[in-house]
Design a protein around this motif. Structure first.
Motif, PDB file in Angstrom:
ATOM      1  N   LEU A  29      12.007   2.695  -9.193  1.00 47.09           N
ATOM      2  CA  LEU A  29      11.717   2.500  -7.779  1.00 47.09           C
ATOM      3  C   LEU A  29      12.698   3.304  -6.941  1.00 47.09           C
ATOM      4  O   LEU A  29      13.783   3.668  -7.401  1.00 47.09           O
ATOM      5  CB  LEU A  29      11.809   1.007  -7.410  1.00 47.09           C
ATOM      6  N   ASP A  30      12.300   3.568  -5.704  1.00 49.71           N
ATOM      7  CA  ASP A  30      13.178   4.290  -4.788  1.00 49.71           C
ATOM      8  C   ASP A  30      14.515   3.569  -4.665  1.00 49.71           C
ATOM      9  O   ASP A  30      14.596   2.331  -4.708  1.00 49.71           O
ATOM     10  CB  ASP A  30      12.516   4.409  -3.412  1.00 49.71           C
ATOM     11  N   LYS A  31      15.574   4.375  -4.480  1.00 53.37           N
ATOM     12  CA  LYS A  31      16.933   3.835  -4.444  1.00 53.37           C
ATOM     13  C   LYS A  31      17.105   2.805  -3.339  1.00 53.37           C
ATOM     14  O   LYS A  31      17.777   1.783  -3.507  1.00 53.37           O
ATOM     15  CB  LYS A  31      17.931   4.987  -4.232  1.00 53.37           C
ATOM     16  N   GLY A  32      16.452   3.017  -2.221  1.00 50.96           N
ATOM     17  CA  GLY A  32      16.638   2.103  -1.088  1.00 50.96           C
ATOM     18  C   GLY A  32      15.784   0.861  -1.157  1.00 50.96           C
ATOM     19  O   GLY A  32      15.883   0.007  -0.254  1.00 50.96           O
ATOM     20  N   GLY A  52       0.783  -1.223   0.000  1.00 52.01           N
ATOM     21  CA  GLY A  52       0.000   0.000   0.000  1.00 52.01           C
ATOM     22  C   GLY A  52       0.819   1.280   0.000  1.00 52.01           C
ATOM     23  O   GLY A  52       0.247   2.373  -0.061  1.00 52.01           O
ATOM     24  N   PHE A  53       2.139   1.204   0.034  1.00 58.75           N
ATOM     25  CA  PHE A  53       3.011   2.383   0.044  1.00 58.75           C
ATOM     26  C   PHE A  53       3.610   2.567  -1.340  1.00 58.75           C
ATOM     27  O   PHE A  53       4.148   1.631  -1.937  1.00 58.75           O
ATOM     28  CB  PHE A  53       4.118   2.216   1.086  1.00 58.75           C
ATOM     29  N   LYS A  54       3.538   3.816  -1.860  1.00 59.25           N
ATOM     30  CA  LYS A  54       4.040   4.087  -3.193  1.00 59.25           C
ATOM     31  C   LYS A  54       5.561   4.148  -3.170  1.00 59.25           C
ATOM     32  O   LYS A  54       6.162   4.915  -2.415  1.00 59.25           O
ATOM     33  CB  LYS A  54       3.471   5.411  -3.711  1.00 59.25           C
ATOM     34  N   ILE A  55       6.174   3.322  -4.029  1.00 59.13           N
ATOM     35  CA  ILE A  55       7.637   3.273  -4.076  1.00 59.13           C
ATOM     36  C   ILE A  55       8.179   3.645  -5.445  1.00 59.13           C
ATOM     37  O   ILE A  55       9.396   3.712  -5.646  1.00 59.13           O
ATOM     38  CB  ILE A  55       8.147   1.867  -3.704  1.00 59.13           C
ATOM     39  N   GLY A  56       7.305   3.867  -6.435  1.00 58.97           N
ATOM     40  CA  GLY A  56       7.804   4.213  -7.757  1.00 58.97           C
ATOM     41  C   GLY A  56       6.658   4.343  -8.737  1.00 58.97           C
ATOM     42  O   GLY A  56       5.494   4.418  -8.357  1.00 58.97           O
TER      43      GLY A  56
END
Length: 293
Positions: A85-88, A60-64
């Motif tokens: 997507l996020d780097k981490g 449910g969390f937007k990562i990209g």
């Protein structure tokens, strides 16, 4: 020299404008060019409702988001999505992308992590894409065929309904219903008139009758019913005593009613007296003699 400097300024301004326009367009798409990110590829066979900048979620969390969509012409029904997507964000091997359709926002990509693997994909690796049918897909796959099968029945029902509406009997029934309604309205008015004119007199008569019954009841209560009943009982006792005496032979009237011999003798005496009177009428000289001297 001044003219050259002016052209350089115009060129630099144009380049900066194009850069800002590019950055602005990507910003409107949700792409942050100044944020470091890893990119991956997703192989799938259906990208319906997926657009550039479609979001990618994990739990449910937007990562990209989706960066580009390319059709693979080297194979059949194979489309490649590029996602940033996020780097981490680290993706365990065995994880996959689930493509899910929504009612309002089109399609979304959901990253399903394989938490049991300790190895991770590297940036630029290919992920598996799986299409999951959403609400609209369920409607199309289940409800739409049923509706299509039901349409001929609806058409038949509408045809029958139209024939019923256009039938002359229905029009005649409506006319009769209207006439009946008017008659009911007339009867209602007459009833209201009757109630307003005759009912008060009837109610007044009922009140008078009720008053008379009340007075009669009071007069009836004033009567000495016990004395009347006692007198009636005494009269009945006298009648009963007289009946007993008539049935008994210890008195003249009882003997007259109950003694057969006395009855016969009395009848015989009456018969003799009747015969004597008859003979007297027929032969008066036998009984009466007249002499002048």
């Amino acid at each position: 020299m001044g003219k050259f400097s002016k052209e350089i300024k115009i060129g630099i301004t144009t380049i900066l404008s194009l850069v800002l326009l590019y950055i602005g367009v990507n910003y409107l798409k949700g792409i942050n060019l100044f944020k470091s990110a890893n990119y991956y590829y997703v192989s799938c066979n259906n990208v319906r409702d997926i657009t550039i900048s479609s979001p990618v979620f994990v739990e449910g969390f937007k990562i990209g988001l989706v960066r580009s969509i390319k059709y693979d012409y080297s194979s059949i029904d194979r489309i490649t999505l590029e996602i940033n997507l996020d780097k981490g964000m680290k993706i365990n091997k065995g994880s996959y992308i689930s493509i899910e359709s929504t009612l309002l926002s089109g399609a979304e990509l959901h990253l399903k992590l394989n938490r049991y693997a300790s190895e991770y994909y590297k940036s630029g690796d290919m992920l598996e894409g799986r299409t999951k049918g959403g609400m609209l897909t369920s409607v199309e796959d289940r409800i739409v065929p049923q509706v299509a099968d039901f349409m001929p029945k609806i058409d038949s029902i509408l045809t029958g309904l139209q024939a019923l509406v256009n039938h002359p009997a229905l029009s005649q029934s409506l006319t009769n219903l209207e006439s009946t309604t008017k008659q009911l309205e007339t009867a209602s008015k007459q009833l209201n008139t009757l109630l307003g004119r005759d009912v008060p007199g009837i109610v007044s008569g009922l009140k008078t009758t009720s008053s008379n019954l009340s007075a009669f009841s009071e007069d009836l209560n004033k009567l000495d019913l016990n004395q009347s009943i006692n007198s009636l009982n005494a009269t009945l006792d006298n009648i009963n005593t007289m009946a007993v005496k008539l049935n008994s032979k210890n008195n003249s009237l009882g003997l007259l009613l109950n003694d057969t011999l006395l009855y016969r003798n009395l009848n015989l005496t009456l018969d003799n007296a009747s015969g004597l009177l008859l003979d007297f009428k027929q032969n008066p000289k036998r009984y009466v003699r007249f002499s002048l001297f």
